[in-house]
Scaffold this motif. Structure first.
Motif, short mmCIF file in Angstrom:
data_model
loop_
_atom_site.label_atom_id
_atom_site.label_comp_id
_atom_site.label_asym_id
_atom_site.label_seq_id
_atom_site.Cartn_x
_atom_site.Cartn_y
_atom_site.Cartn_z
N SER A 85 0.83 -1.20 0.00
CA SER A 85 0.00 0.00 0.00
C SER A 85 0.87 1.25 0.00
O SER A 85 0.58 2.23 -0.70
CB SER A 85 -0.93 0.01 1.22
OG SER A 85 -1.85 -1.05 1.17
N CYS A 86 1.94 1.23 0.79
CA CYS A 86 2.85 2.39 0.83
C CYS A 86 3.56 2.58 -0.50
O CYS A 86 3.83 3.72 -0.91
CB CYS A 86 3.86 2.19 1.95
SG CYS A 86 3.16 2.32 3.63
N ILE A 87 3.86 1.48 -1.20
CA ILE A 87 4.46 1.58 -2.53
C ILE A 87 3.48 2.21 -3.50
O ILE A 87 3.82 3.12 -4.27
CB ILE A 87 4.93 0.20 -3.03
CG1 ILE A 87 6.04 -0.35 -2.14
CG2 ILE A 87 5.40 0.28 -4.48
CD1 ILE A 87 6.44 -1.78 -2.46
N ARG A 88 2.21 1.74 -3.47
CA ARG A 88 1.20 2.31 -4.37
C ARG A 88 0.98 3.79 -4.10
O ARG A 88 0.72 4.57 -5.03
CB ARG A 88 -0.12 1.55 -4.21
CG ARG A 88 -0.10 0.13 -4.77
CD ARG A 88 -1.51 -0.40 -4.94
NE ARG A 88 -2.23 -0.47 -3.69
CZ ARG A 88 -2.23 -1.54 -2.88
NH1 ARG A 88 -1.53 -2.60 -3.20
NH2 ARG A 88 -2.93 -1.53 -1.77
N ASP A 89 1.10 4.19 -2.83
CA ASP A 89 0.91 5.60 -2.48
C ASP A 89 2.09 6.47 -2.87
O ASP A 89 2.02 7.70 -2.78
CB ASP A 89 0.68 5.73 -0.97
CG ASP A 89 -0.64 5.13 -0.53
OD1 ASP A 89 -1.54 4.98 -1.37
OD2 ASP A 89 -0.77 4.81 0.67
N LYS A 137 -2.42 8.52 4.66
CA LYS A 137 -2.98 9.78 4.17
C LYS A 137 -2.16 10.97 4.64
O LYS A 137 -1.83 11.88 3.85
CB LYS A 137 -4.43 9.90 4.65
CG LYS A 137 -5.11 11.20 4.22
CD LYS A 137 -6.55 11.24 4.73
CE LYS A 137 -7.24 12.54 4.35
NZ LYS A 137 -8.63 12.58 4.87
N GLU A 138 -1.80 10.99 5.92
CA GLU A 138 -1.10 12.16 6.45
C GLU A 138 0.37 12.18 6.01
O GLU A 138 0.94 13.24 5.79
CB GLU A 138 -1.24 12.19 7.97
CG GLU A 138 -2.70 12.34 8.40
CD GLU A 138 -2.85 12.80 9.84
OE1 GLU A 138 -1.84 13.16 10.47
OE2 GLU A 138 -4.01 12.82 10.31
N LEU A 139 0.99 11.01 5.85
CA LEU A 139 2.35 10.98 5.35
C LEU A 139 2.41 11.40 3.89
O LEU A 139 3.39 12.02 3.45
CB LEU A 139 2.96 9.59 5.53
CG LEU A 139 3.30 9.19 6.97
CD1 LEU A 139 3.93 7.80 7.00
CD2 LEU A 139 4.25 10.20 7.62
N ILE A 140 1.37 11.05 3.11
CA ILE A 140 1.33 11.51 1.72
C ILE A 140 1.29 13.03 1.68
O ILE A 140 1.99 13.68 0.89
CB ILE A 140 0.10 10.91 1.00
CG1 ILE A 140 0.27 9.41 0.76
CG2 ILE A 140 -0.14 11.62 -0.34
CD1 ILE A 140 -0.98 8.71 0.30
N ALA A 141 0.48 13.63 2.55
CA ALA A 141 0.40 15.09 2.60
C ALA A 141 1.74 15.70 3.01
O ALA A 141 2.18 16.72 2.47
CB ALA A 141 -0.71 15.52 3.56
N THR A 192 13.20 13.32 1.75
CA THR A 192 12.30 12.18 1.88
C THR A 192 11.80 12.07 3.31
O THR A 192 12.34 12.69 4.23
CB THR A 192 13.00 10.86 1.51
OG1 THR A 192 13.99 10.57 2.50
CG2 THR A 192 13.66 10.96 0.13
N LEU A 193 10.77 11.25 3.49
CA LEU A 193 10.22 11.02 4.83
C LEU A 193 11.25 10.42 5.77
O LEU A 193 11.20 10.62 6.98
CB LEU A 193 9.01 10.08 4.74
CG LEU A 193 7.75 10.66 4.11
CD1 LEU A 193 6.73 9.55 3.91
CD2 LEU A 193 7.18 11.77 4.97
#
Length: 273
Positions: A23-27, A66-70, A80-81
């Motif tokens: 999921s994190c890869i897709r995001d 959601k919040e990490l994407i933002a 990077t994060l």
């Protein structure tokens, strides 16, 4: 020499379900979306550790993503994060040193010691002492099934082929259909995955794992109402299906139905004590 990690290897190293890593890869939080197979770097592992720490702090995985994407969208180019120190405060993602956490909603306090992230596909239970496949070409449906199970971690493409060969010889195997569907889902082929789960249900309409996995596909596709109905049906077939309660709690939390969310998370906790 640069070393890369597969989604499954990264999941094992970090302690996240493989579905969460994918999921994190897709995001776009780690790796390269659409790359097959996934190739994750040391920096990607550091970002996944951030995700794991936030989940362990009690935040539902969808909110973390959601919040990490933002946050990632607002980062300067080249940052990077993995370079940030991110914490959970009052149910929200917060960069250490910033004045206030990001806005969001959180109706539940989930116990990090007993929680599983939502959206994780299930496989059919198998015998703990499954025989190791011998070094001869499989000839029977059962031999191909055993080979497919042994190949899942190191070569999912070959595992898919082995499940297909098993099903050609024994098309009435719900176990093979469900496990094949799970591999398709993990490869982001939701259409083929859904067909496999539906084939399992044609053979056994009371198979809760297939119903649950269809719920996961619906939830991943943003079809919340359909996912809720499927999870409820799965629980009618198997009241011990703890993950269905957790996923329902997550969906009701996101919709603002705190009463239903609390009821399902309490049921989840009872089943996982």
């Amino acid at each position: 020499m640069w070393t890369s990690y597969s989604a499954r290897h990264a999941a094992q190293l970090i302690g996240l379900p493989e579905s969460a890593v994918r999921s994190c890869i897709r995001d776009g939080l780690v790796g390269t979306p659409g790359a097959v197979p996934a190739q994750l770097s040391f920096r990607d592992l550091a970002a996944l550790r951030t995700v794991k720490s936030l989940v362990d702090a009690g935040l539902p995985l969808p909110r973390v993503r959601k919040e990490l994407i933002a946050l990632a969208t607002a980062l300067p180019s080249g940052t990077t994060l993995a370079e940030l120190t991110v914490e959970a405060h009052d149910g929200h993602v917060h960069v250490r040193g910033s004045s206030s956490p990001r806005a969001g909603q959180l109706a539940l306090e989930l116990d990090p010691r007993s929680r599983r992230p939502e959206g994780e596909l299930r496989e059919m239970p198998r015998a703990p002492d499954a025989p190791v496949p011998v070094a001869v070409p499989p000839a029977t449906a059962e031999q191909w099934l055993t080979r497919a199970q042994a190949l899942e971690e190191r070569d999912p493409v070959a595992a898919i082929d082995a499940y297909r060969r098993s099903l050609r010889l024994r098309p009435d195997s719900t176990e093979a259909w469900i496990n094949l569907g799970r591999l398709f889902a993990e490869a982001s082929d939701a259409g083929s995955a859904g067909d496999c789960f539906k084939s399992a249900l044609e053979l056994d309409p009371a198979e809760p794992t297939a119903v649950y996995n269809l719920g996961v596909l619906a939830q991943d596709a943003g079809k919340e109402s359909e996912a809720i109905e499927l999870y409820r049906k799965a629980l009618e077939l198997d009241p011990q299906l703890a993950e269905a309660h957790y996923n329902l709690a997550t969906l009701f939390d996101q919709s603002g139905d705190s009463r239903s969310a609390i009821r399902h998370i309490n049921e989840y906790r009872k089943l996982t004590r």
